[in-house]
Design a protein around this motif. Structure first.
Motif, PDB file in Angstrom:
ATOM      1  N   HIS A 172      13.556  12.134  26.911  1.00 56.23           N
ATOM      2  CA  HIS A 172      14.754  12.413  26.111  1.00 56.23           C
ATOM      3  C   HIS A 172      14.404  12.710  24.662  1.00 56.23           C
ATOM      4  CE1 HIS A 172      14.172   8.263  24.768  1.00 56.23           C
ATOM      5  NE2 HIS A 172      15.067   8.467  23.831  1.00 56.23           N
ATOM      6  N   THR A 173      13.227  12.302  24.222  1.00 58.00           N
ATOM      7  CA  THR A 173      12.780  12.549  22.861  1.00 58.00           C
ATOM      8  C   THR A 173      12.289  13.980  22.668  1.00 58.00           C
ATOM      9  OG1 THR A 173      10.564  11.782  23.445  1.00 58.00           O
ATOM     10  CG2 THR A 173      12.103  10.146  22.534  1.00 58.00           C
ATOM     11  N   GLY A 174      12.123  14.719  23.769  1.00 59.43           N
ATOM     12  CA  GLY A 174      11.563  16.060  23.712  1.00 59.43           C
ATOM     13  C   GLY A 174      10.083  16.095  24.033  1.00 59.43           C
ATOM     14  N   GLU A 175       9.439  14.916  24.050  1.00 57.55           N
ATOM     15  CA  GLU A 175       8.024  14.854  24.408  1.00 57.55           C
ATOM     16  C   GLU A 175       7.838  15.205  25.883  1.00 57.55           C
ATOM     17  OE1 GLU A 175       5.942  11.213  22.480  1.00 57.55           O
ATOM     18  OE2 GLU A 175       8.074  10.715  22.576  1.00 57.55           O
ATOM     19  N   THR A 176       6.746  15.875  26.199  1.00 57.39           N
ATOM     20  CA  THR A 176       6.434  16.201  27.587  1.00 57.39           C
ATOM     21  C   THR A 176       5.063  15.640  27.941  1.00 57.39           C
ATOM     22  OG1 THR A 176       5.463  18.338  26.975  1.00 57.39           O
ATOM     23  CG2 THR A 176       7.811  18.318  27.553  1.00 57.39           C
ATOM     24  N   ARG A 177       4.922  15.266  29.202  1.00 57.10           N
ATOM     25  CA  ARG A 177       3.644  14.771  29.711  1.00 57.10           C
ATOM     26  C   ARG A 177       3.352  15.463  31.028  1.00 57.10           C
ATOM     27  NH1 ARG A 177       0.609  12.209  26.158  1.00 57.10           N
ATOM     28  NH2 ARG A 177      -0.607  11.602  27.992  1.00 57.10           N
TER      29      ARG A 177
END
Length: 353
Positions: free
Chosen positions: A41-46
């Motif tokens: 939800h923060t925009g971070e991707t893994r």
């Protein structure tokens, strides 16, 4: 005559043996799902997220998604008090008739979490991220398009409220337990905040770069557990004197620390922005809310649940009365208190498989 007698003895032996067979530990299948990419939800991707999961039963049967509580091992859901009351022959979630899926949420068990190596660089996940990962596991990894039931305890109960509004056509029935849709507030959030602060203010935490677990991790965890799980009447029954109360505390202090401080902070903080109130009208599936009257984290006396239930199209509350046999927020781990109500609810819930 001898043949009939032998046949009778064999039948009697099998009758005696069958309960023992049902008492054998449940042996789930385990698996890992690793999506090519996962966006928080923060925009971070893994691209290295791992979601571990357990399954029981035949995949061709109606699927049940069972969601665990905060820091709760899956073994608790397989134990006699829970799985032993629900998963056996003729019981509400009979594994011969259902395919039960138990994911370990982000931050828990063998799923990805800060202690895997990233520590405080791990994405700060919330309940929306957890539910999205569960949904993608069910639909993408397992190929399941419809669920007979979504059911969860505590954190898993809060996830169940979110499932009902985010994916309203996905399930036949919803059973959130030991939970409410309201944003966290009052004692519930205050104590969660103190859990986090107790560890962060311990000099041994070192901003998450510790080599050994900070001592505050153990004491804060024990304090929170005693304050919010166990039941007032049950504790008084178990510890009617100071000496007996000290024995209970000493036993907990003597237990090994199995948690990681960063994991602990992350998972308790993941509930900070939880609020399922705004989407209640989107819930379509019949819902049975199961709570305990002595639940320390969801006190009935604040009266916040009843108005929320009126917003849900088909919702009812099964409230377990407080007693010396209940254990407050932990009462749901004794499924004998609600097994019949759950079975009757599922029997009436229409199937859209």
């Amino acid at each position: 005559m001898a043949h009939r007698m032998l046949s009778g003895w064999i039948s009697l032996f099998l009758l005696f043996l069958s309960p023992l067979a049902y008492a054998q530990p449940l042996q789930p299948q385990e698996g890992d799902w690793r999506p090519a990419e996962f966006r928080f939800h923060t925009g971070e991707t893994r691209n290295d997220l791992r979601l571990h999961y357990y399954t029981l039963g035949d995949r061709s049967k109606p699927a049940v998604l069972l969601l665990h509580g905060t820091n709760q091992p899956v073994s608790a859901l397989l134990a006699d008090g829970f799985g032993g009351e629900l998963f056996g022959p003729g019981q509400p979630l009979d594994v011969a008739k259902h395919f039960i899926i138990i994911p370990e949420s982000i931050g828990s068990g063998k799923s990805s979490k800060p202690s895997d190596g990233l520590r405080t660089q791990f994405p700060h996940y919330n309940y929306d991220d957890m539910v999205l990962a569960q949904y993608r596991l069910v639909t993408e990894a397992l190929g399941i398009k419809h669920l007979r039931l979504v059911m969860g305890y505590s954190m898993g109960g809060m996830h169940t409220w979110l499932w009902g509004q985010k994916y309203p056509d996905m399930m036949d029935a919803l059973v959130p337990m030991a939970s409410q849709p309201n944003a966290l507030s009052g004692r519930n959030w205050m104590l969660r905040r103190m859990l986090i602060e107790s560890i962060k203010r311990d000099p041994a935490w070192k901003n998450g770069d510790y080599q050994t677990q900070p001592p505050a991790l153990q004491t804060a965890n024990i304090m929170f557990s005693i304050a919010t799980t166990g039941g007032t009447l049950a504790y008084q029954s178990k510890a009617p004197t100071r000496e007996l109360a000290d024995k209970l505390v000493d036993a907990r202090l003597a237990a090994p620390v199995t948690s990681d401080a960063n994991d602990f902070i992350y998972i308790w903080n993941s509930s900070a922005d939880y609020n399922a109130m705004s989407g209640l009208e989107r819930i379509k599936a019949p819902m049975l809310v199961i709570n305990a009257a002595d639940d320390e984290r969801n006190p009935v006396e604040i009266g916040s649940l009843e108005p929320a239930l009126k917003t849900v199209k088909q919702a009812s509350l099964f409230l377990i009365p407080a007693s010396a046999e209940t254990s407050g927020h932990g009462t749901m781990m004794s499924a004998r208190f609600y097994r019949t109500a759950l079975g009757e609810f599922l029997a009436k819930a229409p199937s859209h498989q």
